[in-house]
Design an enzyme around this catalytic site. Structure first.
Site, PDB file in Angstrom:
ATOM      1  N   LYS A  78       0.857  -1.186   0.000  1.00 17.85           N
ATOM      2  CA  LYS A  78       0.000   0.000   0.000  1.00 17.85           C
ATOM      3  C   LYS A  78       0.894   1.237   0.000  1.00 17.85           C
ATOM      4  CE  LYS A  78      -4.447   0.742   2.286  1.00 17.85           C
ATOM      5  NZ  LYS A  78      -5.261  -0.036   1.348  1.00 17.85           N
ATOM      6  N   SER A  82      -2.070   6.094   0.562  1.00 16.83           N
ATOM      7  CA  SER A  82      -3.254   5.258   0.832  1.00 16.83           C
ATOM      8  C   SER A  82      -3.301   4.847   2.295  1.00 16.83           C
ATOM      9  CB  SER A  82      -3.268   3.988   0.003  1.00 16.83           C
ATOM     10  OG  SER A  82      -3.089   4.264  -1.326  1.00 16.83           O
ATOM     11  N   ASP A 101      -1.717  -2.054  14.416  1.00 17.89           N
ATOM     12  CA  ASP A 101      -2.904  -2.566  15.100  1.00 17.89           C
ATOM     13  C   ASP A 101      -4.139  -2.665  14.199  1.00 17.89           C
ATOM     14  OD1 ASP A 101      -1.406  -2.690  17.367  1.00 17.89           O
ATOM     15  OD2 ASP A 101      -2.237  -0.881  18.306  1.00 17.89           O
ATOM     16  N   ARG A 110      -2.617 -10.833  -4.803  1.00 13.30           N
ATOM     17  CA  ARG A 110      -3.809 -11.352  -5.484  1.00 13.30           C
ATOM     18  C   ARG A 110      -3.383 -12.612  -6.234  1.00 13.30           C
ATOM     19  NH1 ARG A 110      -6.615  -6.407  -7.987  1.00 13.30           N
ATOM     20  NH2 ARG A 110      -7.435  -6.090  -5.876  1.00 13.30           N
ATOM     21  N   LYS A 145     -20.854 -10.817  -2.464  1.00  9.26           N
ATOM     22  CA  LYS A 145     -21.404  -9.542  -1.999  1.00  9.26           C
ATOM     23  C   LYS A 145     -22.638  -9.192  -2.834  1.00  9.26           C
ATOM     24  CE  LYS A 145     -18.682  -6.131  -0.984  1.00  9.26           C
ATOM     25  NZ  LYS A 145     -17.550  -5.161  -0.895  1.00  9.26           N
ATOM     26  N   HIS A 153     -10.946 -13.980   0.571  1.00  7.43           N
ATOM     27  CA  HIS A 153      -9.929 -13.134   1.205  1.00  7.43           C
ATOM     28  C   HIS A 153      -9.402 -13.821   2.463  1.00  7.43           C
ATOM     29  CE1 HIS A 153     -11.841  -9.167  -0.483  1.00  7.43           C
ATOM     30  NE2 HIS A 153     -11.576 -10.048  -1.423  1.00  7.43           N
ATOM     31  N   GLU A 172      -2.552  -9.614   3.327  1.00  2.26           N
ATOM     32  CA  GLU A 172      -3.897  -9.919   2.814  1.00  2.26           C
ATOM     33  C   GLU A 172      -3.775 -10.614   1.457  1.00  2.26           C
ATOM     34  OE1 GLU A 172      -7.681  -7.275   2.918  1.00  2.26           O
ATOM     35  OE2 GLU A 172      -6.989  -7.169   0.843  1.00  2.26           O
ATOM     36  N   GLU A 187     -15.807  -3.691 -12.306  1.00  2.08           N
ATOM     37  CA  GLU A 187     -16.635  -3.145 -11.233  1.00  2.08           C
ATOM     38  C   GLU A 187     -15.858  -2.054 -10.478  1.00  2.08           C
ATOM     39  OE1 GLU A 187     -18.458  -2.642  -7.344  1.00  2.08           O
ATOM     40  OE2 GLU A 187     -16.463  -3.402  -7.764  1.00  2.08           O
TER      41      GLU A 187
HETATM   42  P1  GTP Z   1     -11.280  -2.454   4.107  1.00  4.22           P
HETATM   43  O1  GTP Z   1      -9.905  -3.031   3.963  1.00  4.22           O
HETATM   44  O2  GTP Z   1     -11.336  -1.302   5.013  1.00  4.22           O
HETATM   45  O3  GTP Z   1     -11.914  -2.182   2.761  1.00  4.22           O
HETATM   46  O4  GTP Z   1     -12.173  -3.500   4.831  1.00  4.22           O
HETATM   47  P2  GTP Z   1     -12.072  -5.066   4.763  1.00  4.22           P
HETATM   48  O5  GTP Z   1     -10.650  -5.489   4.903  1.00  4.22           O
HETATM   49  O6  GTP Z   1     -13.057  -5.596   5.725  1.00  4.22           O
HETATM   50  O7  GTP Z   1     -12.558  -5.332   3.295  1.00  4.22           O
HETATM   51  P3  GTP Z   1     -12.715  -6.645   2.450  1.00  4.22           P
HETATM   52  O8  GTP Z   1     -11.867  -7.772   2.950  1.00  4.22           O
HETATM   53  O9  GTP Z   1     -14.152  -6.909   2.270  1.00  4.22           O
HETATM   54  O10 GTP Z   1     -12.146  -6.142   1.049  1.00  4.22           O
HETATM   55  C1  GTP Z   1     -10.846  -5.680   0.906  1.00  4.22           C
HETATM   56  C2  GTP Z   1     -10.451  -5.580  -0.557  1.00  4.22           C
HETATM   57  O11 GTP Z   1     -11.168  -6.498  -1.390  1.00  4.22           O
HETATM   58  C3  GTP Z   1     -10.690  -4.254  -1.215  1.00  4.22           C
HETATM   59  O12 GTP Z   1      -9.632  -3.364  -0.984  1.00  4.22           O
HETATM   60  C4  GTP Z   1     -10.777  -4.633  -2.713  1.00  4.22           C
HETATM   61  O13 GTP Z   1      -9.485  -4.871  -3.249  1.00  4.22           O
HETATM   62  C5  GTP Z   1     -11.490  -5.943  -2.652  1.00  4.22           C
HETATM   63  N1  GTP Z   1     -12.956  -5.781  -2.721  1.00  4.22           N
HETATM   64  C6  GTP Z   1     -13.843  -5.924  -1.690  1.00  4.22           C
HETATM   65  N2  GTP Z   1     -15.096  -5.712  -2.119  1.00  4.22           N
HETATM   66  C7  GTP Z   1     -15.021  -5.425  -3.440  1.00  4.22           C
HETATM   67  C8  GTP Z   1     -16.005  -5.104  -4.439  1.00  4.22           C
HETATM   68  O14 GTP Z   1     -17.203  -5.035  -4.184  1.00  4.22           O
HETATM   69  N3  GTP Z   1     -15.550  -4.868  -5.702  1.00  4.22           N
HETATM   70  C9  GTP Z   1     -14.225  -4.946  -6.033  1.00  4.22           C
HETATM   71  N4  GTP Z   1     -13.885  -4.685  -7.313  1.00  4.22           N
HETATM   72  N5  GTP Z   1     -13.275  -5.223  -5.118  1.00  4.22           N
HETATM   73  C10 GTP Z   1     -13.661  -5.462  -3.838  1.00  4.22           C
HETATM   74 MG    MG Z   2      -8.917  -4.751   3.817  1.00  6.07          MG
END
Ligand code: GTP
Ligand code: MG
Length: 238
Positions: A78, A82, A101, A110, A145, A153, A172, A187
């Site tokens: 990152k 960001s 944290d 990925r 979703k 993930h 991640e 998307e």
């Molecule tokens: P954040 O990291 O704050 O977003 O929360 P989180 O870690 O709970 O999120 P999550 O694991 O659901 O998703 C993290 C990553 O997955 C995002 O940064 C995107 O790369 C990808 N992602 C999640 N939802 C979507 C989606 O609806 N569309 C697309 N294109 N990517 C997604």
């Molecule tokens: Mg995340």
């Protein structure tokens, strides 16, 4: 094949960027700059550890089954901007402790697989390795979703060995098929890049949801052909 989204980290450049930010509006504490640079180096190490493990698994499958489960890997750290932006959005303090944290996606990989079976076999083999831990799993393949997004993930914690000892560091990993990746790219572009009137945005979102379902069907049919010609049992699941 491993695609690096950026060059190897340049610590001088990160430090300079942090000092620049500090001079501007977004304050990053001076005392934290060196710690931040060290931390990024550890995240980079963690990212390499996990991608090497994945590359080794892919190679083993090629030798044993004449099949490469991984189409390709992408990895990125990152960016400083960001990281700070995300901390601010979440109303968290901008500090090294806070990154450690609360942010689990500083190092991101990925894994784009050919088939859905590959997603689960590669992720299961990686999760089972004794030197790493699984911190969190979100299975958007079994539970897509609402917008149609599918991917698995997993946040891993991996030890990075430095001269001063082992540092368990989160990475991640997003596992998905080629079709899921194809869909997610469009998307993402619709959501972040397009400056569209609401009605057209809604129409495209609906079309994308339909596309997600169609891709899921195509993928299931192709998966069955692949299983059949490789001798594995066919499945009715879509
Ligand atoms: P954040 O990291 O704050 O977003 O929360 P989180 O870690 O709970 O999120 P999550 O694991 O659901 O998703 C993290 C990553 O997955 C995002 O940064 C995107 O790369 C990808 N992602 C999640 N939802 C979507 C989606 O609806 N569309 C697309 N294109 N990517 C997604
Ligand atoms: Mg995340």
């Amino acid at each position: 094949m491993i695609l690096d989204r950026h060059d190897r980290i340049n610590t001088t450049e990160i430090a300079a960027r942090l000092r620049g930010l500090q001079a501007g509006e977004t304050g990053f504490p001076t005392a934290e700059i060196d710690k931040f640079v060290d931390l990024m180096q550890v995240y980079e190490g963690a990212m390499y550890e996990i991608s090497t493990k994945l590359d080794i698994l892919d190679g083993e499958f090629q030798v044993r089954f004449e099949h490469n489960p991984i189409h390709h890997l992408e990895r990125r750290l990152k960016s400083v901007n960001s990281i700070i932006g995300k901390l601010e959005r979440k109303n968290l303090p901008v500090s090294v402790e806070s990154i450690k944290d609360h942010l689990f996606d500083v190092a991101g990989i990925r894994v784009i697989c050919n088939y859905r079976d590959d997603v689960y076999s590669v992720s299961n083999y990686l999760s089972g390795q004794s030197d790493i831990q699984v911190l969190r799993v979100k299975d958007y393949i079994k539970n897509p979703k609402q917008n149609g997004y599918r991917s698995l993930h997993v946040i891993y914690s991996v030890p990075v060995f430095l001269s001063s000892g082992a540092y368990y560091t989160p990475v991640e990993v997003q596992f998905r098929t080629v079709a899921m990746d194809y869909w997610a790219s469009l998307e993402h572009a619709l959501r972040y890049k397009a400056d569209l009137p609401d009605a057209r945005f809604a129409e495209h979102s609906q079309t994308l949801l339909d596309c997600a379902r169609s891709l899921q069907n195509v993928e299931a049919q192709m998966q069955n052909i692949h299983r059949d010609i490789n001798g594995a049992p066919q499945s009715e699941q879509t």
